[in-house]
Design a protein around this motif. Structure first.
Motif: not given
Length: 402
Positions: A256-264, A281-288
């Motif tokens: 999970d951690d890797y995928l989140i880093r790969a997106i953020r 993708y920050d929170e403005a373009s992709l919410n949590n």
């Protein structure tokens, strides 16, 4: 009478009719000749042999060559039609069939599961066969198809229903005390009815897949393992991956951690062999919430944002009612009726223990049924380790309401 207007039945019936016809013809010929010889050469008419002939090359050649040709034609005709039973027509619809004591389960390409096989009429269907426990055998008399299902070995059959109708499926390999009840059906539907069934029973699409499409991710990343501009998102969970961090190559395990880093932070760890061109993708373009749905989808977890799972439906499609009744009637296993309101005597470590069927007990009984066996019933239930935690919880919740 069984229908014969379908391709697999015609293949099998053609061989049977040919062999039976030849056998009947030979039987009649031999019988007639035998009766003729008995009458003509009876003892009262020919008390002593008068012929000096001890052999005939012509006759010996005939009764050697002719039976050989007959057997060879039987083999050739049988072989050609057997090959026809293995050659699946192009464009055939594919379904996976899983046999377990004592139920059938069919899984479709979109992930839905059923305990009956729904197919469109006049469409070739390939059924991939597998067994999870003992040897079973998939037999559909109407289509003349039968194939053994050996644990660890995937086989297949194909058929085409000529018209809408219900066709029986049997297990023809004795597989235990519930063998006789291992029965289901092929439900062949018209094109219109099948399309309506697809819409009515379609499982909700995973929110993560929806987000992938909305964000345009599948323009660069495939979801089926095919190469693309970026690495495929197929079966990621736990797999190793070579990434470059500050010019250094290192191997990580996808979690999970890797995928989140790969997106953020898309360009912090770049997968080796692919260009650093993915935007972050920050929170403005992709919410949590959508980010978590993406991660759940890529890790192969069910959609937690969809409607609650139907425990009764899961019990039906997983064949639980093949051994457990829902109306209190006796069966191979304990009835589900009133299970949460009665005490159950179980055998644990060789000792009898009486307890209430609470949520913890029911979950243990599903995951590892051999540890605690209900008194008076055989220890034959297979573990339900193929179900997700969410599916197990839904089944337990439904049983607690019985």
């Amino acid at each position: 009478m069984l229908p014969t207007d379908n391709p697999t039945a015609q293949l099998v019936d053609g061989v049977m009719i040919y062999i039976f016809g030849l056998s009947l013809l030979l039987l009649l010929g031999i019988t007639i000749v035998t009766i003729y010889f008995v009458v003509k050469y009876r003892r009262s008419r020919c008390p002593e042999p008068t012929s000096d002939v001890d052999h005939s090359i012509v006759l010996e050649a005939i009764w050697t060559v002719l039976p050989t040709l007959i057997v060879l034609t039987m083999f050739w005709y049988g072989w050609v039609n057997y090959v026809g039973l293995t050659e699946v027509p192009e464009g055939a619809m594919e379904v996976s069939a899983t046999a377990r004591m004592w139920s059938w389960q069919f899984e479709y390409a979109d992930g839905r599961r059923e305990n009956r096989l729904f197919v469109p009429a006049n469409t070739p269907v390939k059924v991939r066969l597998q067994s999870t426990d003992v040897i079973h055998s998939f037999f559909v008399p109407a289509f003349r198809i039968k194939k053994d299902m050996v644990p660890g070995l995937e086989t297949y059959v194909w058929f085409e229903a000529p018209k809408p109708g219900s066709y029986d499926i049997f297990c023809t390999e004795y597989c235990g005390v519930g063998h006789a009840d291992m029965i289901t059906t092929i439900e062949a539907l018209s094109a219109e009815d099948y399309a309506a069934w697809l819409v009515a029973d379609a499982p909700p699409e995973h929110r993560g897949l929806v987000v992938l499409r909305e964000q345009g991710c599948i323009g660069c990343h495939s979801i089926d393992g095919t190469p693309g501009i970026g690495p495929s998102l197929f079966e990621l969970a736990g797999s190793p991956r070579q990434v470059e961090i500050d010019g250094q190559t290192t191997e990580i395990t996808i979690d999970d951690d890797y995928l989140i880093r790969a997106i953020r932070e898309a360009n912090y760890e770049v997968v080796q062999g692919y260009p650093a061109m993915m935007p972050s993708y920050d929170e403005a373009s992709l919410n949590n919430d959508d980010l978590q749905s993406l991660v759940d989808y890529m890790m192969g977890r069910p959609d937690t944002t969809s409607a609650p799972l139907d425990g009764a439906r899961l019990i039906e499609i997983n064949g639980c009612t093949g051994c457990h009744s829902t109306d209190g009637s006796p069966s191979i296993g304990p009835t589900f009726q009133g299970i949460s309101s009665r005490d159950i005597t179980i055998i644990r470590d060789g000792k009898e223990v009486t307890q209430q069927a609470d949520a913890d007990y029911l979950l243990r009984a599903l995951v590892d049924p051999s540890v605690e066996t209900v008194k008076g019933y055989p220890d034959i239930m297979p573990p339900s380790d193929y179900l997700s935690p969410e599916e197990l919880d839904a089944i337990v919740e439904h049983l607690l309401q019985q």
